[in-house]
Design a protein around this motif. Structure first.
Motif, PDB file in Angstrom:
ATOM      1  N   ARG A 352       1.245  -0.948  -0.607  1.00 40.68           N
ATOM      2  CA  ARG A 352       0.058   0.366   0.045  1.00 40.68           C
ATOM      3  C   ARG A 352       0.580   1.269  -0.205  1.00 40.68           C
ATOM      4  O   ARG A 352       1.599   1.777  -0.927  1.00 40.68           O
ATOM      5  CB  ARG A 352      -1.325  -0.018   1.510  1.00 40.68           C
ATOM      6  CG  ARG A 352      -0.419  -0.637   2.503  1.00 40.68           C
ATOM      7  CD  ARG A 352      -1.688  -0.094   3.465  1.00 40.68           C
ATOM      8  NE  ARG A 352      -2.031   0.879   3.902  1.00 40.68           N
ATOM      9  CZ  ARG A 352      -2.797   1.504   4.681  1.00 40.68           C
ATOM     10  NH1 ARG A 352      -3.797   1.057   5.103  1.00 40.68           N
ATOM     11  NH2 ARG A 352      -2.606   2.995   4.983  1.00 40.68           N
ATOM     12  N   ASP A 353       0.523   2.095   0.373  1.00 38.18           N
ATOM     13  CA  ASP A 353       0.860   3.255   0.402  1.00 38.18           C
ATOM     14  C   ASP A 353       2.506   3.957   0.584  1.00 38.18           C
ATOM     15  O   ASP A 353       3.271   3.837  -0.580  1.00 38.18           O
ATOM     16  CB  ASP A 353       0.532   4.751   1.317  1.00 38.18           C
ATOM     17  CG  ASP A 353      -1.236   4.881   1.660  1.00 38.18           C
ATOM     18  OD1 ASP A 353      -1.772   6.042   1.570  1.00 38.18           O
ATOM     19  OD2 ASP A 353      -1.345   3.450   1.619  1.00 38.18           O
ATOM     20  N   LYS A 357       5.731   4.091  -2.231  1.00 33.27           N
ATOM     21  CA  LYS A 357       6.093   4.983  -2.560  1.00 33.27           C
ATOM     22  C   LYS A 357       8.205   4.985  -2.799  1.00 33.27           C
ATOM     23  O   LYS A 357       8.625   5.292  -3.339  1.00 33.27           O
ATOM     24  CB  LYS A 357       6.471   6.235  -1.630  1.00 33.27           C
ATOM     25  CG  LYS A 357       7.068   7.453  -1.357  1.00 33.27           C
ATOM     26  CD  LYS A 357       6.976   7.944  -2.454  1.00 33.27           C
ATOM     27  CE  LYS A 357       7.641  10.106  -1.962  1.00 33.27           C
ATOM     28  NZ  LYS A 357       9.289   9.635  -1.854  1.00 33.27           N
ATOM     29  N   TYR A 380      -4.219  -4.099  -2.329  1.00 37.31           N
ATOM     30  CA  TYR A 380      -3.782  -2.596  -1.021  1.00 37.31           C
ATOM     31  C   TYR A 380      -4.370  -3.259   0.310  1.00 37.31           C
ATOM     32  O   TYR A 380      -5.690  -2.881   0.536  1.00 37.31           O
ATOM     33  CB  TYR A 380      -4.188  -1.697  -1.739  1.00 37.31           C
ATOM     34  CG  TYR A 380      -4.062  -1.156  -3.201  1.00 37.31           C
ATOM     35  CD1 TYR A 380      -2.538  -1.539  -3.226  1.00 37.31           C
ATOM     36  CD2 TYR A 380      -5.227  -0.196  -3.828  1.00 37.31           C
ATOM     37  CE1 TYR A 380      -2.658  -0.742  -5.317  1.00 37.31           C
ATOM     38  CE2 TYR A 380      -4.541   0.166  -5.269  1.00 37.31           C
ATOM     39  CZ  TYR A 380      -3.062  -0.308  -6.100  1.00 37.31           C
ATOM     40  OH  TYR A 380      -3.441   0.134  -6.921  1.00 37.31           O
ATOM     41  N   ARG A 402      -5.378   6.388  -3.107  1.00 37.72           N
ATOM     42  CA  ARG A 402      -4.036   7.009  -2.646  1.00 37.72           C
ATOM     43  C   ARG A 402      -2.899   6.439  -3.697  1.00 37.72           C
ATOM     44  O   ARG A 402      -1.317   6.879  -3.716  1.00 37.72           O
ATOM     45  CB  ARG A 402      -4.225   6.489  -1.237  1.00 37.72           C
ATOM     46  CG  ARG A 402      -5.176   7.745  -0.768  1.00 37.72           C
ATOM     47  CD  ARG A 402      -4.580   7.044   1.117  1.00 37.72           C
ATOM     48  NE  ARG A 402      -4.050   6.006   1.806  1.00 37.72           N
ATOM     49  CZ  ARG A 402      -5.019   5.322   2.065  1.00 37.72           C
ATOM     50  NH1 ARG A 402      -6.429   5.223   1.960  1.00 37.72           N
ATOM     51  NH2 ARG A 402      -4.362   4.145   2.243  1.00 37.72           N
ATOM     52  N   MET A 403      -3.380   5.290  -4.292  1.00 35.20           N
ATOM     53  CA  MET A 403      -2.166   4.731  -5.039  1.00 35.20           C
ATOM     54  C   MET A 403      -1.830   5.635  -6.725  1.00 35.20           C
ATOM     55  O   MET A 403      -1.547   5.015  -7.529  1.00 35.20           O
ATOM     56  CB  MET A 403      -2.291   3.482  -5.301  1.00 35.20           C
ATOM     57  CG  MET A 403      -1.108   2.386  -3.851  1.00 35.20           C
ATOM     58  SD  MET A 403      -1.525   3.550  -2.239  1.00 35.20           S
ATOM     59  CE  MET A 403      -3.272   2.463  -1.939  1.00 35.20           C
TER      60      MET A 403
END
Length: 505
Positions: A352-353, A357, A380, A402-403
């Motif tokens: 996920r986030d 990143k 996710y 958010r992805m």
């Protein structure tokens, strides 16, 4: 002769014990009024996809009540409203009421029998380091008449909290029109069907607080509509409720008859030139409870009756395509169509986030990735830690938008076949999915414990330092999803609500 009345004595330990017990209670018990309203929504739902999503939420709710495990993997940021009677004496408090509440939060979230996910990060601007125990809570303390302490405890998931809205309207503007206009912009990341809290008046912060506090009130829309409104506010609640449901957004944004189960409105006097209005949604994992301390010891909460839940079957392959993830190819995913339901079995990756990143940064620097994503699906999710003999704790999907910022590079550079998450994708992500011949599948938000029962094994593959945000490999069996965006760009979050909005017209 004046009679002196002894004040009610509320001890520090009673408050701490009661907060901890309430947070554990709401982690696995839905409020009875929510179950009743959701069961009625299931009975009248005509959209197949939405009906299946509501069924999964109800099945998950019952499983969590029986298994004493979290309704959702996002066990929330804790909001607590404390009303202290002016005739109460607080005893044994080494610090403030706020610190006592945080002691209760800490105890609840670290309970080894039902570990709850720690989601709170300190230094929100920079380091964003997880505090490890879900403290601090957001606590509001008010002194009121009386000789008791009344406490409302709420665990608010990030997916719904992120969709809060605020505006200062003209005094002549329509609050109903503004709310109905805002709901489609919220998408489905707040996990409908749920409820909306609306605060009107005061100042900016007062309106937001009113909206949040209103969510602690029982759902009563079914009774209200049956008897009819008794005043203008009740009539406005019904009007907004019906107009939102006529939008056709439906459960999980898949298109259907029920988007909101109830609408609450709280008001406060305001400046003649202003009309501050706030919306705070509550998701399918509605979690709140109220208890009263009267000096006789910690408060106890009563579980809902097992008779409240409808008897619903688990998802099976009778109406869903079965998919073997271990042999999945791009040619096979190209045959899937938006709105189709699938049962996935085999190995999938998670991330996920924070993982996205880190992956994005590595791709930008031309560095090799620690995991081979070719021909894999990525889910996710940030799971709850397992307890006892669990393979994994509750592990429902997180909000996929958010992805979106990472999706183009991720799909183009890694060979991943598709993604699994919650709610809609933004336009750029949908274009990237279609351009790369990939797919996006939606799992049901609010069905985390049910989903965890489909996971047969779990192991960390990379980024172990990220904790629940590490990359795991799950081995799953009959993991239920709906094709949200197919390889040609067909999008159920667009055509589903549109079809049901037309049907409701």
């Amino acid at each position: 002769m004046t009679t002196v009345v002894s004040p009610t004595v509320i001890s520090h330990d009673d408050l701490v014990d009661s907060v901890a017990a309430a947070l554990q209670f709401i982690s696995h018990y839905h409020p009875a009024d929510y179950i009743g309203h959701l069961a009625q929504a299931y009975a009248r739902e005509a959209s197949g996809a939405a009906k299946q999503a509501i069924a999964q939420i109800l099945i998950n709710s019952r499983m969590c009540a029986e298994g004493r495990r979290p309704i959702c993997q996002d066990t929330g940021i804790v909001n607590v409203f404390v009303k202290v009677g002016i005739d109460v004496r607080l005893a044994g408090f080494p610090a403030s009421i706020v610190e006592a509440v945080n002691d209760g939060v800490r105890r609840a979230y670290l309970d080894p029998d039902n570990t709850l996910r720690a989601s709170i990060v300190e230094d929100p601007l920079f380091a964003r380091r997880n505090t490890g125990d879900n403290t601090p809570a957001v606590v509001h303390v008010e002194v009121v008449p009386g000789n008791t302490v009344t406490v409302d405890v709420m665990a608010k998931g990030g997916g719904s909290e992120n969709k809060s809205k605020f505006a200062v309207l003209m005094p002549s503007d329509s609050v109903a029109d503004w709310v109905v206009d805002m709901v489609p912009t919220m998408g489905a990341g707040w996990c409908p069907p749920g409820m909306l809290g609306i605060g009107v008046g005061g100042t900016a912060e007062k309106a937001m607080l009113l909206a949040k506090q209103s969510l602690t009130e029982p759902l009563d829309m079914l009774a209200l509509k049956a008897r009819g409104p008794a005043n203008a506010v009740e009539a406005l609640r019904i009007d907004i409720h019906d107009r939102i449901n006529a939008l056709g957004i439906g459960a999980q944004g898949l298109g259907g008859l029920t988007t909101v189960l109830d609408v609450k409105i709280a008001t406060y006097p305001t400046h003649a030139a202003s009309m501050p209005v706030a919306i705070v949604p509550n998701c399918a994992a509605t979690r709140h409870a109220r208890f009263v301390l009267d000096g006789t010891g910690p408060a106890l909460l009563t579980p809902p009756s097992p008779d409240l839940w409808p008897d619903l079957p688990l998802p099976d392959g009778s109406t869903s395509r079965r998919v073997d993830l271990n042999t999945l190819t791009r040619e096979e995913t190209a045959t899937w169509r938006a709105g189709e339901t699938l049962l996935l079995s085999g190995r999938m990756l998670t991330g996920r986030d924070a993982a996205h990143k880190r992956i994005d940064d590595m791709l930008a620097r031309g560095e090799p990735l620690p995991v081979d994503f070719r021909n894999r699906m990525i889910y996710y999710v940030g799971p709850v830690d397992p307890v006892r003999d669990e393979v994994v704790g509750p592990c429902g999907p997180t909000t996929s938008t958010r992805m979106d910022k990472f999706t183009g590079r991720m799909l183009g550079a890694t060979g991943v076949l598709g993604m699994i998450g919650k709610a809609e994708r933004g336009p750029a992500a949908v274009r990237a999915i279609a351009e790369n011949g990939c797919v996006y599948l939606a799992a049901t938000g609010g069905a985390a414990y049910l989903i965890s029962k489909a996971v047969r094994s779990s192991r960390v593959l990379a980024f172990a330092d990220l904790g629940m945000e590490a990359i795991y490999e799950f081995e799953v069996e009959d993991f239920p999803v709906v094709v949200a965006v197919d390889a040609k760009g067909g999008n159920v979050h667009e055509h589903g609500p549109k079809a049901w909005r037309i049907a409701a017209a």
